[in-house]
Scaffold this active site. Structure first.
Site, PDB file in Angstrom:
ATOM      1  N   THR A 142      29.798 -43.335 -29.580  1.00 24.79           N
ATOM      2  CA  THR A 142      29.383 -43.719 -30.937  1.00 24.79           C
ATOM      3  C   THR A 142      29.305 -42.472 -31.817  1.00 24.79           C
ATOM      4  O   THR A 142      29.048 -41.369 -31.332  1.00 24.79           O
ATOM      5  CB  THR A 142      28.025 -44.446 -30.934  1.00 24.79           C
ATOM      6  OG1 THR A 142      26.999 -43.539 -30.496  1.00 24.79           O
ATOM      7  CG2 THR A 142      28.059 -45.670 -30.033  1.00 24.79           C
ATOM      8  N   GLY A 143      29.541 -42.672 -33.105  1.00 23.58           N
ATOM      9  CA  GLY A 143      29.499 -41.549 -34.045  1.00 23.58           C
ATOM     10  C   GLY A 143      30.559 -40.520 -33.719  1.00 23.58           C
ATOM     11  O   GLY A 143      30.273 -39.338 -33.516  1.00 23.58           O
ATOM     12  N   GLY A 163      32.722 -34.056 -35.669  1.00 24.01           N
ATOM     13  CA  GLY A 163      31.792 -33.241 -34.894  1.00 24.01           C
ATOM     14  C   GLY A 163      31.844 -33.410 -33.393  1.00 24.01           C
ATOM     15  O   GLY A 163      32.907 -33.495 -32.778  1.00 24.01           O
ATOM     16  N   ILE A 164      30.647 -33.483 -32.812  1.00 26.02           N
ATOM     17  CA  ILE A 164      30.504 -33.524 -31.353  1.00 26.02           C
ATOM     18  C   ILE A 164      31.119 -34.806 -30.783  1.00 26.02           C
ATOM     19  O   ILE A 164      31.785 -34.779 -29.740  1.00 26.02           O
ATOM     20  CB  ILE A 164      29.006 -33.407 -30.985  1.00 26.02           C
ATOM     21  CG1 ILE A 164      28.500 -31.988 -31.325  1.00 26.02           C
ATOM     22  CG2 ILE A 164      28.766 -33.749 -29.517  1.00 26.02           C
ATOM     23  CD1 ILE A 164      26.987 -31.827 -31.290  1.00 26.02           C
ATOM     24  N   TYR A 181      13.104 -35.026 -37.565  1.00 24.38           N
ATOM     25  CA  TYR A 181      14.333 -35.098 -36.756  1.00 24.38           C
ATOM     26  C   TYR A 181      14.004 -34.740 -35.298  1.00 24.38           C
ATOM     27  O   TYR A 181      14.424 -35.431 -34.363  1.00 24.38           O
ATOM     28  CB  TYR A 181      15.373 -34.130 -37.339  1.00 24.38           C
ATOM     29  CG  TYR A 181      16.577 -33.909 -36.475  1.00 24.38           C
ATOM     30  CD1 TYR A 181      17.569 -34.883 -36.362  1.00 24.38           C
ATOM     31  CD2 TYR A 181      16.738 -32.721 -35.743  1.00 24.38           C
ATOM     32  CE1 TYR A 181      18.673 -34.676 -35.547  1.00 24.38           C
ATOM     33  CE2 TYR A 181      17.844 -32.510 -34.937  1.00 24.38           C
ATOM     34  CZ  TYR A 181      18.809 -33.493 -34.851  1.00 24.38           C
ATOM     35  OH  TYR A 181      19.906 -33.295 -34.044  1.00 24.38           O
TER      36      TYR A 181
HETATM   37  N1  LIG Z   1      25.586 -30.110 -34.790  1.00 25.54           N
HETATM   38  C1  LIG Z   1      24.456 -29.687 -34.241  1.00 25.54           C
HETATM   39  O1  LIG Z   1      24.047 -28.525 -34.412  1.00 25.54           O
HETATM   40  C2  LIG Z   1      23.639 -30.616 -33.364  1.00 25.54           C
HETATM   41  C3  LIG Z   1      22.647 -30.047 -32.571  1.00 25.54           C
HETATM   42  C4  LIG Z   1      21.888 -30.887 -31.748  1.00 25.54           C
HETATM   43  C5  LIG Z   1      22.136 -32.244 -31.720  1.00 25.54           C
HETATM   44  N2  LIG Z   1      23.120 -32.771 -32.513  1.00 25.54           N
HETATM   45  C6  LIG Z   1      23.333 -34.211 -32.429  1.00 25.54           C
HETATM   46  O2  LIG Z   1      24.690 -34.447 -32.100  1.00 25.54           O
HETATM   47  C7  LIG Z   1      25.086 -35.720 -32.620  1.00 25.54           C
HETATM   48  C8  LIG Z   1      26.363 -35.552 -33.430  1.00 25.54           C
HETATM   49  O3  LIG Z   1      26.085 -34.648 -34.490  1.00 25.54           O
HETATM   50  P1  LIG Z   1      27.215 -33.834 -35.254  1.00 25.54           P
HETATM   51  O4  LIG Z   1      26.658 -32.518 -35.590  1.00 25.54           O
HETATM   52  O5  LIG Z   1      28.498 -33.929 -34.535  1.00 25.54           O
HETATM   53  O6  LIG Z   1      27.220 -34.674 -36.624  1.00 25.54           O
HETATM   54  P2  LIG Z   1      28.386 -35.084 -37.630  1.00 25.54           P
HETATM   55  O7  LIG Z   1      29.436 -34.043 -37.690  1.00 25.54           O
HETATM   56  O8  LIG Z   1      27.659 -35.437 -38.880  1.00 25.54           O
HETATM   57  O9  LIG Z   1      28.960 -36.395 -36.973  1.00 25.54           O
HETATM   58  C9  LIG Z   1      28.137 -37.514 -36.861  1.00 25.54           C
HETATM   59  C10 LIG Z   1      28.990 -38.713 -36.542  1.00 25.54           C
HETATM   60  O10 LIG Z   1      28.140 -39.834 -36.353  1.00 25.54           O
HETATM   61  C11 LIG Z   1      28.516 -40.866 -37.269  1.00 25.54           C
HETATM   62  N3  LIG Z   1      27.274 -41.592 -37.595  1.00 25.54           N
HETATM   63  C12 LIG Z   1      26.177 -41.153 -38.230  1.00 25.54           C
HETATM   64  N4  LIG Z   1      25.267 -42.138 -38.321  1.00 25.54           N
HETATM   65  C13 LIG Z   1      25.813 -43.224 -37.727  1.00 25.54           C
HETATM   66  C14 LIG Z   1      25.377 -44.554 -37.501  1.00 25.54           C
HETATM   67  N5  LIG Z   1      24.211 -45.007 -37.948  1.00 25.54           N
HETATM   68  N6  LIG Z   1      26.205 -45.394 -36.834  1.00 25.54           N
HETATM   69  C15 LIG Z   1      27.408 -44.969 -36.397  1.00 25.54           C
HETATM   70  N7  LIG Z   1      27.883 -43.745 -36.590  1.00 25.54           N
HETATM   71  C16 LIG Z   1      27.083 -42.880 -37.252  1.00 25.54           C
HETATM   72  C17 LIG Z   1      29.180 -40.140 -38.434  1.00 25.54           C
HETATM   73  O11 LIG Z   1      30.104 -40.949 -39.144  1.00 25.54           O
HETATM   74  P3  LIG Z   1      29.603 -41.853 -40.387  1.00 25.54           P
HETATM   75  O12 LIG Z   1      28.808 -40.945 -41.273  1.00 25.54           O
HETATM   76  O13 LIG Z   1      30.873 -42.335 -41.009  1.00 25.54           O
HETATM   77  O14 LIG Z   1      28.806 -42.938 -39.810  1.00 25.54           O
HETATM   78  C18 LIG Z   1      29.940 -39.058 -37.658  1.00 25.54           C
HETATM   79  O15 LIG Z   1      31.107 -39.592 -37.085  1.00 25.54           O
HETATM   80  C19 LIG Z   1      23.896 -36.249 -33.402  1.00 25.54           C
HETATM   81  O16 LIG Z   1      23.145 -37.119 -32.595  1.00 25.54           O
HETATM   82  C20 LIG Z   1      23.096 -34.985 -33.701  1.00 25.54           C
HETATM   83  O17 LIG Z   1      21.738 -35.248 -33.929  1.00 25.54           O
HETATM   84  C21 LIG Z   1      23.877 -31.992 -33.335  1.00 25.54           C
END
Ligand SMILES: NC(=O)c1ccc[n+]([C@@H]2O[C@H](COP(=O)([O-])OP(=O)(O)OC[C@H]3O[C@@H](n4cnc5c(N)ncnc54)[C@H](OP(=O)(O)O)[C@@H]3O)[C@@H](O)[C@H]2O)c1
Length: 244
Positions: free
Chosen positions: A12-13, A17-18, A150
């Site tokens: 999912t998501g 990113g990740i 968060y």
């Molecule tokens: N990057 C970091 O430094 C970091 C560190 C620790 C943990 N994380 C965690 O890693 C995960 C991914 O983060 P990321 O940094 O890769 O973020 P990102 O680049 O913003 O990607 C997030 C993805 O999730 C989707 N998304 C967001 N809300 C959603 C929802 N309600 N339903 C379905 N899809 C949803 C977004 O697409 P749409 O907006 O189109 O829905 C996007 O594809 C998150 O759980 C975040 O908290 C990230």
């Protein structure tokens, strides 16, 4: 040998990113992959880049009825789920004193409620021994100023995994948490100004941010049979940030 050959995976998501890097790693390891996101244009672009073997379905993880519709598609096309990565998550910062009800509701709707229903609605499709991976965060262990809410939502993820790990005998899955440190993704770059990111790198023992592929590599291990006896654990890919 490809370690996810013949496996059906959900991430999912995964339009950026990740999640995107994870879907790509799973595809490269031979899995059939289903990915989600809320924005159709971003999801379509991601699926076009990922190519055959990857199906995208617009689905907001915080809306149970949308998850039901998504899982109906997975059931019709693949019949089961062997690997489920509940990765969809949002980060919003607010100095304490300026936290609003909307901020709390939106963070907990996706990060906590979304994760709970992402797994619960998938239960009928999970194959025996399925690997469930939840995306946590170092924020739960070492919250930064302004990210307390968060961080609390990600602490809930850790606790959910501890509880759900006990379900292994009832539901037949194992569940683990991957907790990234600061990772170079669109989500992080939108959340944190460049000068603060530069400063943050100084606090990371490895001296740099993670690349999304470095998180995906850990998730791929947990998705594979190489981790078949791992259940209820949290794995950090954080350059040592929350460990020192
Ligand atoms: N990057 C970091 O430094 C970091 C560190 C620790 C943990 N994380 C965690 O890693 C995960 C991914 O983060 P990321 O940094 O890769 O973020 P990102 O680049 O913003 O990607 C997030 C993805 O999730 C989707 N998304 C967001 N809300 C959603 C929802 N309600 N339903 C379905 N899809 C949803 C977004 O697409 P749409 O907006 O189109 O829905 C996007 O594809 C998150 O759980 C975040 O908290 C990230």
């Amino acid at each position: 040998m490809a370690v996810l050959e013949d496996k059906v995976a959900v991430v999912t998501g995964a339009s950026s990113g990740i999640g995107f890097a994870t879907a790509r790693a799973f595809r490269d390891e031979g899995a059939t992959v289903f990915v989600t996101g809320r924005r159709k244009d971003a999801l379509d672009a991601a699926v076009a880049e990922l190519g055959p073997g990857v199906t995208g379905v617009v689905c907001d993880a915080s809306v149970p009825s949308e998850l039901d519709a998504f899982y109906n598609t997975v059931r019709d096309r693949a019949g089961r789920i062997d690997v489920l990565v509940a990765n969809a998550g949002v980060g919003t910062a607010a100095p304490f004193g300026e936290v609003t009800e909307d901020l709390i509701d939106s963070l907990f709707a996706t990060n906590v409620k979304g994760t709970i229903f992402t797994l619960q609605q998938a239960l009928p499709l999970l194959s025996t021994g399925a690997s469930v991976i939840l995306t946590g965060s170092t924020a739960a262990t070492r919250p930064s100023l302004g990210l307390e809410i968060y961080a609390a939502s990600k602490a809930a993820i850790r606790t959910l995994a501890r509880g759900w790990a006990l379900s292994a005998r009832t539901h037949g899955f194992r569940v683990n948490v991957v907790s990234p440190g600061s990772t170079r993704t669109p989500g992080l770059l939108e959340l944190v100004p460049p000068e603060i990111l530069k400063q943050a790198e100084g606090d990371i023992p490895l001296g740099r941010l993670a690349e999304p592929e470095e998180i995906a590599a850990l998730t791929t291990f947990l998705a594979s049979d190489a981790s078949s006896y791992v259940n209820g654990a949290e794995f950090f890919a954080d350059g040592g940030y929350a460990q020192a």
